[in-house]
Write a protein that holds these residues in place. Structure first.
Motif, PDB file in Angstrom:
ATOM      1  N   ARG A 165       0.810  -1.228   0.000  1.00 28.33           N
ATOM      2  CA  ARG A 165       0.000   0.000   0.000  1.00 28.33           C
ATOM      3  C   ARG A 165       0.837   1.268   0.000  1.00 28.33           C
ATOM      4  NH1 ARG A 165      -5.324  -0.465   2.106  1.00 28.33           N
ATOM      5  NH2 ARG A 165      -5.965  -2.628   1.932  1.00 28.33           N
ATOM      6  N   ASP A 166       2.052   1.154   0.489  1.00 32.76           N
ATOM      7  CA  ASP A 166       2.871   2.377   0.638  1.00 32.76           C
ATOM      8  C   ASP A 166       3.499   2.844  -0.670  1.00 32.76           C
ATOM      9  OD1 ASP A 166       2.255   2.520   3.265  1.00 32.76           O
ATOM     10  OD2 ASP A 166       4.165   1.773   4.015  1.00 32.76           O
ATOM     11  N   LEU A 167       3.390   2.039  -1.712  1.00 29.30           N
ATOM     12  CA  LEU A 167       3.938   2.415  -3.018  1.00 29.30           C
ATOM     13  C   LEU A 167       2.873   2.108  -4.058  1.00 29.30           C
ATOM     14  CD1 LEU A 167       6.930   0.464  -1.944  1.00 29.30           C
ATOM     15  CD2 LEU A 167       7.365   2.726  -2.866  1.00 29.30           C
ATOM     16  N   VAL A 168       2.826   2.930  -5.096  1.00 30.46           N
ATOM     17  CA  VAL A 168       1.743   2.807  -6.082  1.00 30.46           C
ATOM     18  C   VAL A 168       2.272   2.970  -7.509  1.00 30.46           C
ATOM     19  CG1 VAL A 168      -0.037   3.638  -4.492  1.00 30.46           C
ATOM     20  CG2 VAL A 168       1.231   5.290  -5.884  1.00 30.46           C
ATOM     21  N   GLY A 169       1.484   2.519  -8.477  1.00 24.80           N
ATOM     22  CA  GLY A 169       1.771   2.818  -9.879  1.00 24.80           C
ATOM     23  C   GLY A 169       1.459   4.295 -10.131  1.00 24.80           C
ATOM     24  N   ASN A 207       3.123  -9.248  -1.907  1.00 29.35           N
ATOM     25  CA  ASN A 207       3.824  -9.953  -0.826  1.00 29.35           C
ATOM     26  C   ASN A 207       3.142 -11.274  -0.495  1.00 29.35           C
ATOM     27  OD1 ASN A 207       5.287  -7.598  -0.724  1.00 29.35           O
ATOM     28  ND2 ASN A 207       4.448  -6.898   1.239  1.00 29.35           N
ATOM     29  N   ILE A 208       3.952 -12.226  -0.042  1.00 31.82           N
ATOM     30  CA  ILE A 208       3.380 -13.498   0.427  1.00 31.82           C
ATOM     31  C   ILE A 208       2.676 -13.298   1.759  1.00 31.82           C
ATOM     32  CG2 ILE A 208       4.072 -15.706   1.480  1.00 31.82           C
ATOM     33  CD1 ILE A 208       5.659 -16.336  -0.893  1.00 31.82           C
ATOM     34  N   VAL A 213       5.375  -2.754   4.873  1.00 33.94           N
ATOM     35  CA  VAL A 213       6.781  -2.671   4.446  1.00 33.94           C
ATOM     36  C   VAL A 213       7.547  -1.708   5.341  1.00 33.94           C
ATOM     37  CG1 VAL A 213       6.219  -3.191   2.035  1.00 33.94           C
ATOM     38  CG2 VAL A 213       6.317  -0.798   2.784  1.00 33.94           C
ATOM     39  N   GLU A 214       8.871  -1.827   5.257  1.00 39.10           N
ATOM     40  CA  GLU A 214       9.755  -0.922   6.001  1.00 39.10           C
ATOM     41  C   GLU A 214      10.860  -0.438   5.084  1.00 39.10           C
ATOM     42  OE1 GLU A 214      11.094  -3.439   9.182  1.00 39.10           O
ATOM     43  OE2 GLU A 214       9.127  -3.367  10.173  1.00 39.10           O
ATOM     44  N   TRP A 215      11.463   0.670   5.460  1.00 39.32           N
ATOM     45  CA  TRP A 215      12.598   1.202   4.692  1.00 39.32           C
ATOM     46  C   TRP A 215      13.899   0.873   5.426  1.00 39.32           C
ATOM     47  CZ3 TRP A 215       7.918   2.755   3.245  1.00 39.32           C
ATOM     48  CH2 TRP A 215       7.739   3.202   1.947  1.00 39.32           C
ATOM     49  N   LEU A 216      14.887   0.419   4.687  1.00 35.09           N
ATOM     50  CA  LEU A 216      16.197   0.156   5.302  1.00 35.09           C
ATOM     51  C   LEU A 216      16.927   1.486   5.538  1.00 35.09           C
ATOM     52  CD1 LEU A 216      17.556  -2.994   3.400  1.00 35.09           C
ATOM     53  CD2 LEU A 216      16.186  -2.873   5.507  1.00 35.09           C
ATOM     54  N   ASP A 217      18.046   1.405   6.260  1.00 37.34           N
ATOM     55  CA  ASP A 217      18.813   2.610   6.616  1.00 37.34           C
ATOM     56  C   ASP A 217      19.416   3.317   5.405  1.00 37.34           C
ATOM     57  OD1 ASP A 217      18.220   2.448   9.264  1.00 37.34           O
ATOM     58  OD2 ASP A 217      20.012   1.302   9.800  1.00 37.34           O
ATOM     59  N   THR A 221      15.952   1.074   0.014  1.00 35.57           N
ATOM     60  CA  THR A 221      15.459  -0.300  -0.077  1.00 35.57           C
ATOM     61  C   THR A 221      14.203  -0.496   0.767  1.00 35.57           C
ATOM     62  OG1 THR A 221      17.771  -0.939  -0.235  1.00 35.57           O
ATOM     63  CG2 THR A 221      16.143  -2.719   0.034  1.00 35.57           C
ATOM     64  N   VAL A 222      13.138  -0.928   0.101  1.00 37.65           N
ATOM     65  CA  VAL A 222      11.879  -1.228   0.787  1.00 37.65           C
ATOM     66  C   VAL A 222      11.823  -2.737   0.986  1.00 37.65           C
ATOM     67  CG1 VAL A 222       9.360  -1.063   0.637  1.00 37.65           C
ATOM     68  CG2 VAL A 222      10.789   0.739  -0.364  1.00 37.65           C
ATOM     69  N   VAL A 223      11.597  -3.172   2.226  1.00 41.55           N
ATOM     70  CA  VAL A 223      11.534  -4.611   2.524  1.00 41.55           C
ATOM     71  C   VAL A 223      10.184  -4.949   3.159  1.00 41.55           C
ATOM     72  CG1 VAL A 223      14.034  -4.855   2.844  1.00 41.55           C
ATOM     73  CG2 VAL A 223      12.598  -4.320   4.826  1.00 41.55           C
ATOM     74  N   THR A 224       9.794  -6.210   3.081  1.00 40.50           N
ATOM     75  CA  THR A 224       8.558  -6.624   3.749  1.00 40.50           C
ATOM     76  C   THR A 224       8.793  -6.593   5.257  1.00 40.50           C
ATOM     77  OG1 THR A 224       9.187  -8.977   3.608  1.00 40.50           O
ATOM     78  CG2 THR A 224       7.823  -8.096   1.825  1.00 40.50           C
TER      79      THR A 224
END
Ligand code: MF3
Ligand code: CO
Length: 255
Positions: A165-169, A207-208, A213-217, A221-224
């Motif tokens: 949800r945090d990123l969109v087309g 996502n499975i 999602v979270e953002w890395l430092d 990079t966006v990760v689940t």
């Protein structure tokens, strides 16, 4: 922000950007195997894009430091290529790329297996790609953006997956990101009406596990949030009065 309707000339330029982008994806796909680094993928991608006299859309975009986003396993999008990130048998990798041809962008993403991968990973990649093609069916003048969102969302949730949800087309054209936003989840409103001449990037990020999602430092990079796998599939498309046209494709290259 108003949604820009493209002229025939602009559409032709975006078609050429998309053709070059499809060739770029095909070339980087060829080098994917256990043992290569995400840096190698980025370098090869940039080389192909520049060989056509084009500019990589993502390089330096808001400070993004590479040409190809390389997102492995639980990385959703915007992974930064690195010499230290070596692909392993069983990984899945999402490759997102953009090309600027004479001032016009094309944007597309694919997710690939590295060697032999789990059935779970295969199924996720397949459903993600299929959800794009479900959405494509409703991409035509007279429908609404939410019809696209709903098509992806329903297809994915029926199979037990979740849509980020945090990123969109988004709209795409002389800018990489234009109006409208094209979410992969439904909202209680129709959103803008689709009109012939609109060009949009439809990009399910699936996502499975949780949609969170979270953002890395590294700030990119966006990760689940739960560390489960994620897949991404994207094309730039043109809305018409009839069937939509996929602009990010080239003759003889599989979508
Ligand atoms: N396809 C991506 C998107 O639509 C573009 C990557 S953003 C960048 O958001 F900053 F890395 F360029
Ligand atoms: Co995009």
């Amino acid at each position: 922000m108003a949604i820009i309707i493209k002229s025939q000339r602009e559409i032709e330029l975006m078609k050429e950007a998309g053709r070059i982008l499809a060739i770029t994806h095909e070339e980087i796909k060829k080098i994917i195997r256990p043992g290569i680094s995400t840096y190698d993928i980025d370098k090869r991608g940039e080389e192909v894009i520049r060989s056509f006299g084009c500019i990589p859309s993502f390089l330096n975009y808001n400070g993004y430091p590479a040409s190809i986003c390389t997102s492995v396993n639980d990385e959703v999008v915007h992974g930064i290529p690195s010499k230290k990130r070596i692909l392993q048998e069983g990984d899945i990798i999402s490759l997102d790329a953009g090309v600027i041809y004479k001032g016009y962008h094309s944007d597309s993403a694919r997710t690939y297996p590295v060697g032999e991968v789990s059935e779970k990973a295969e199924k996720l990649m397949k459903a993600t790609k299929e959800s794009f093609f479900e959405a494509l069916k409703v991409c035509r003048e007279g429908n609404y953006v939410n019809d696209i969102s709903k098509a992806v969302f329903d297809y994915i949730t029926a199979r037990g997956y979740s849509a980020v949800r945090d990123l969109v087309g988004h709209g795409v054209g002389a800018n990489l990101h234009e109006a409208p936003e094209v979410p992969n989840f439904t909202r209680n409103r129709k959103g803008p009406k689709l009109k012939a001449g609109m060009t949009i990037a439809v990009e399910p990020m699936i996502n499975i596990g949780t949609y969170e999602v979270e953002w890395l430092d590294d700030d990119w990079t966006v990760v689940t949030a739960d560390g489960e796998l994620s897949a991404h599939y994207e094309n730039t498309i043109l809305i018409t009065e009839g069937d939509p046209v996929i602009l990010s494709q080239a003759e003889g290259i599989e979508l």
